[in-house]
Design an enzyme around this catalytic site. Structure first.
Site, PDB file in Angstrom:
ATOM      1  N   GLU A 149       0.838  -1.189   0.000  1.00 52.77           N
ATOM      2  CA  GLU A 149       0.000   0.000   0.000  1.00 52.77           C
ATOM      3  C   GLU A 149       0.875   1.241   0.000  1.00 52.77           C
ATOM      4  O   GLU A 149       1.816   1.335   0.762  1.00 52.77           O
ATOM      5  CB  GLU A 149      -0.863  -0.030   1.268  1.00 52.77           C
ATOM      6  CG  GLU A 149      -2.003   0.924   1.216  1.00 52.77           C
ATOM      7  CD  GLU A 149      -2.705   0.860  -0.120  1.00 52.77           C
ATOM      8  OE1 GLU A 149      -3.462  -0.080  -0.331  1.00 52.77           O
ATOM      9  OE2 GLU A 149      -2.494   1.755  -0.966  1.00 52.77           O
ATOM     10  N   LEU A 158      -0.623   4.313   0.269  1.00 50.20           N
ATOM     11  CA  LEU A 158      -1.433   5.427   0.765  1.00 50.20           C
ATOM     12  C   LEU A 158      -0.722   6.118   1.928  1.00 50.20           C
ATOM     13  O   LEU A 158      -0.044   5.485   2.716  1.00 50.20           O
ATOM     14  CB  LEU A 158      -2.809   4.939   1.216  1.00 50.20           C
ATOM     15  CG  LEU A 158      -2.908   3.988   2.401  1.00 50.20           C
ATOM     16  CD1 LEU A 158      -2.876   4.715   3.729  1.00 50.20           C
ATOM     17  CD2 LEU A 158      -4.186   3.199   2.285  1.00 50.20           C
ATOM     18  N   LYS A 213       8.499  -1.387  -1.767  1.00 52.69           N
ATOM     19  CA  LYS A 213       7.760  -0.705  -0.710  1.00 52.69           C
ATOM     20  C   LYS A 213       8.722  -0.157   0.350  1.00 52.69           C
ATOM     21  O   LYS A 213       8.646   1.004   0.738  1.00 52.69           O
ATOM     22  CB  LYS A 213       6.753  -1.674  -0.094  1.00 52.69           C
ATOM     23  CG  LYS A 213       6.060  -1.190   1.121  1.00 52.69           C
ATOM     24  CD  LYS A 213       5.190   0.022   0.866  1.00 52.69           C
ATOM     25  CE  LYS A 213       4.908   0.727   2.166  1.00 52.69           C
ATOM     26  NZ  LYS A 213       3.646   1.337   2.295  1.00 52.69           N
ATOM     27  N   THR A 262      11.804   0.460  -0.106  1.00 56.17           N
ATOM     28  CA  THR A 262      12.624   1.473  -0.770  1.00 56.17           C
ATOM     29  C   THR A 262      11.890   2.799  -0.882  1.00 56.17           C
ATOM     30  O   THR A 262      12.461   3.868  -0.654  1.00 56.17           O
ATOM     31  CB  THR A 262      13.009   0.980  -2.181  1.00 56.17           C
ATOM     32  OG1 THR A 262      13.587  -0.312  -2.052  1.00 56.17           O
ATOM     33  CG2 THR A 262      14.001   1.910  -2.839  1.00 56.17           C
ATOM     34  N   CYS A 314       5.317   3.858   9.524  1.00 52.10           N
ATOM     35  CA  CYS A 314       6.097   3.180   8.481  1.00 52.10           C
ATOM     36  C   CYS A 314       7.563   3.584   8.376  1.00 52.10           C
ATOM     37  O   CYS A 314       8.431   2.729   8.292  1.00 52.10           O
ATOM     38  CB  CYS A 314       5.432   3.383   7.127  1.00 52.10           C
ATOM     39  SG  CYS A 314       3.927   2.423   6.967  1.00 52.10           S
ATOM     40  N   GLN A 325      10.138   4.860  10.155  1.00 46.45           N
ATOM     41  CA  GLN A 325      11.170   4.356  11.048  1.00 46.45           C
ATOM     42  C   GLN A 325      11.253   2.834  10.981  1.00 46.45           C
ATOM     43  O   GLN A 325      12.318   2.250  10.824  1.00 46.45           O
ATOM     44  CB  GLN A 325      10.858   4.820  12.467  1.00 46.45           C
ATOM     45  CG  GLN A 325      11.711   4.136  13.492  1.00 46.45           C
ATOM     46  CD  GLN A 325      12.074   5.060  14.627  1.00 46.45           C
ATOM     47  OE1 GLN A 325      12.211   6.256  14.441  1.00 46.45           O
ATOM     48  NE2 GLN A 325      12.245   4.514  15.793  1.00 46.45           N
TER      49      GLN A 325
END
Ligand code: UDX
Ligand code: UDX
Length: 465
Positions: A162, A164, A221, A223, A277, A279
Site C-alpha cells: 500500500e 497510501l 515498498k 525502498t 512506516c 522508522q
C-alpha cells in the site's frame, strides 16, 4: 478468473480504508474485513460513521455507502477466510522488541499466525495478498507455511504494498500514482496477478498498474518509504545549518524544489518525521542489509534515523535553552500530538519524544489535538516507561479547548501541522500567556511576521531566530 469474494485480515489504518474503497468501486465483490480486536470491529460497525476507529477525510461517507451492502466488518476470521477467494493480509508488523534483531527487524509473528490460520481453515485454492509492508523474501515464508500445513491446496502469494499516506488515504486510493502487484513468474502466478489487476482496473487505468516479480514488489515498498524518509532527514539536516548561517530553510527548499529533477514534495523541514512506516521500514532495511553482511549499506540508511532522532532532540533542547535553560515547573503547551495533520494516528509521532524530553526536565505540559484522545496521549507516554502512569498524568494534561490549553503558559509548541491552528485568534492566546510569550513552530506552519507584530517571540525550524 473473476473474483467474487475478498477477505482482509486486519482492520487498521491500511486494511480499513483500502477495503472500503475496493468495496465501493467493485459492487459485485463481497468484501469482508476481519480483526481479532472486537472493540475495533464494533467501532467499524457503529451506525454513526463519525465513530469508526480510523479518522481519514472522506472515509466515513464511503463506509456509510458500502457497509452491509458489499462491505462487512467481522471478528469471525475463519468464516471469512473460508468464503474468500482472495485474502489480503494487513496486520501489523512492528519492530521487534525482543531477541534477535531487537529494535530493527520486523516482527512477523502476526503474519505467520495469519498464514497458519489460512492453511488450517481453507478448503479450496486461495490467492493470498501481502498488503502489510514486509521484509523482502517474506512471500517465501508464507508459501512454505501454506504448502506444508495446508490440505494439499494450491496457494498463490502476491505482494501488493500500500502506498497510501495517512490523512490522504481515500484520495491516494481513489487516484493512486501507481498500483504495484508482484507475483510468481509461472502460469499460475500470472493468473493470480491478473485476477488482482482486474480488480484495480475497475477504477485505475491499466498503465498505472505495475506488475513485477514478488521480491521486487516487496523491496520497492521498503525502498519507497526509505527514499521519502531520507528526503525529510536531508532537509532537516540542512535546517540546522540554516539556523547557524541565516539562510532560511523554506527558501532553500523552494529553490531546490524548483529543479524538476528534485521536485517540490517532501522538502518541508519539521520537528522530525513520524508515523508507523518510515522508522520501522528503514530499520528493517538496515537489518536486512546487515544480515547479508552489507555494513556500509546498513550504516548509510541508519543515518536517516539517527538524523531524525537528532531533530526531535534538538527541538526539545531549543525550547529548554530559550526558556533560560530551565523548564522546571513551567507550563508549555503542545498544539498537535498526531504524527501529521488529518489523522488520529500517533504512532512514532515526534510529539511523544519531545514531550518525554521536556517532562524529564520537570516541565508541566498541556496538550491539545483536534482528533487524538486523552487516552491515546497517555498510552503513548506510558509505553515509553520513563515515568509511572501516575507521574505522567500529574505532569501532563490533555485539554479539549486550545485557548484554555494555552492559558498561562510560557511557550506554545506546534507539533502537528493542523490547518485550524492557522486560524486561531493569536492575539487572544498571546494575552493569556506569561511574558515573554514564545512560539516554537515545529512545522513552519504559522505566519511569523504576524505573530511577531502581536509580540510573540517566534522560533521556527531552519531559520536563524
Ligand atoms: C499495517 C502494518 O503495520 C504496516 O506494516 C503495513 O504497511 C500496513 O498494515 P496498519 O493498518 O496501520 O498497518 O496497522 P494497524 O492499524 O495496527 O492494524 C492492524 C490490525 O490487524 C489491528 O487492528 C490488529 O488487531 C489486527 N490483527 C493483528 C489481526 O486481526 N490479527 C492478528 O493476528 C494481528
Ligand atoms: C508514508 C508514505 O508516504 C506512504 O506512501 C507509505 O505507504 C506509508 O508511509 P504516512 O506515514 O502516512 O505515509 O505519512 P507521510 O505523509 O509520508 O509523512 C511521514 C512523516 O514525515 C510525517 O510525520 C510528516 O509530517 C513528515 N514529513 C513529510 C515532513 O516532516 N516533511 C515533509 O516534507 C513530508
Amino acid at each position: 478468473m473473476s473474483i467474487k469474494s475478498i477477505c482482509c485480515i486486519g482492520a487498521g489504518y491500511v486494511g480499513g480504508p483500502t477495503m472500503a474503497v475496493i468495496a465501493k468501486k467493485c459492487p459485485q465483490i463481497k468484501v469482508t474485513v476481519v480483526d481479532i480486536n472486537e472493540k475495533r470491529i464494533a467501532a467499524w460497525n457503529d451506525p454513526d460513521v463519525d465513530n469508526i476507529p480510523v479518522y481519514e477525510p472522506g472515509l466515513g461517507e464511503i463506509v456509510a455507502d458500502a457497509r452491509d451492502k458489499n462491505l462487512f466488518f467481522s471478528t469471525d476470521v475463519d468464516r471469512a477466510i473460508d468464503e474468500a477467494e482472495m485474502i489480503f493480509i494487513s496486520v501489523n508488523t512492528p519492530t521487534k522488541t525482543y531477541g534477535e534483531g531487537k529494535g530493527q527487524a520486523a516482527d512477523l509473528k502476526w503474519i505467520e499466525l495469519c498464514a497458519r490460520q489460512i492453511a488450517k481453515v481453507a478448503k479450496g485454492d486461495k490467492i493470498v495478498v501481502e498488503k502489510s509492508t514486509l521484509p523482502v523474501r517474506t512471500a517465501s515464508t508464507l508459501k512454505d507455511i501454506l504448502t506444508h500445513t495446508g490440505n494439499g491446496l494450491n496457494f498463490q502469494i502476491l505482494s501488493n504494498p500500500e502506498f497510501l499516506a495517512e490523512g490522504t488515504a481515500v484520495e491516494d486510493l481513489l487516484d493512486p500514482d501507481r498500483v504495484l502487484i508482484g507475483g510468481e513468474q509461472s502460469p499460475e502466478g500470472e493468473k493470480a496477478i491478473q485476477a488482482l489487476v482486474d480488480i484495480y482496473a475497475q477504477w485505475v487505468s491499466r498503465d498505472k498498474i505495475l506488475t513485477t516479480n514478488v521480491w521486487s514488489s516487496e523491496l520497492s515498498k521498503l525502498t519507497a518509504n526509505a527514499y521519502l524518509a531520507q528526503r525529510v532527514s536531508s532537509i532537516n539536516a540542512l535546517s540546522e545549518l540554516c539556523e547557524h548561517t541565516e539562510a532560511d530553510i523554506n527558501e532553500v527548499a523552494r529553490a531546490i524544489g524548483a529543479d524538476s529533477r528534485i521536485g517540490p514534495k517532501f522538502l518541508k523541514a519539521s520537528v522530525g518525521f513520524g508515523g508507523s512506516c518510515f522508522q520501522k521500514d528503514i530499520l528493517n532495511l538496515v537489518y536486512i542489509s546487515r544480515s547479508y553482511g552489507l555494513n556500509e549499506v546498513a550504516d548509510y540508511w541508519e543515518q536517516v534515523i539517527i538524523m531524525n532522532d537528532h531533530q526531535k532532540r534538538r527541538f526539545a533542547k531549543k525550547i529548554i535553552r530559550t526558556l533560560y535553560n530551565t523548564v522546571s515547573g513551567k507550563k508549555i503547551t503542545f498544539l498537535g500530538w498526531a504524527f501529521k495533520k488529518d489523522t488520529n494516528d500517533t504512532r512514532e509521532s515526534a510529539a511523544i519524544y519531545v514531550a518525554d524530553h521536556l517532562l524529564n526536565e520537570q516541565s508541566s505540559l498541556s496538550v491539545y489535538d483536534p482528533k487524538v484522545t486523552e487516552e491515546q496521549v497517555f498510552t503513548d507516554l506510558d509505553y515509553l516507561d520513563t515515568r509511572s502512569p501516575e507521574e505522567n498524568r500529574k505532569a501532563l494534561k490533555v485539554i479539549k479547548d486550545p485557548y484554555k490549553a494555552c492559558e498561562n503558559s510560557h511557550a506554545v509548541a506546534i507539533l502537528t501541522e493542523w490547518d485550524e491552528f492557522k486560524d486561531y485568534d493569536w492575539q487572544r492566546i498571546y494575552d493569556s500567556m506569561l511574558k515573554p510569550a514564545h512560539i516554537f513552530d515545529g512545522r513552519n506552519l504559522l505566519d511569523k511576521e504576524a505573530l511577531r507584530k502581536i509580540g510573540f517571540q517566534v522560533h521556527a525550524i531552519g531559520t536563524a531566530d
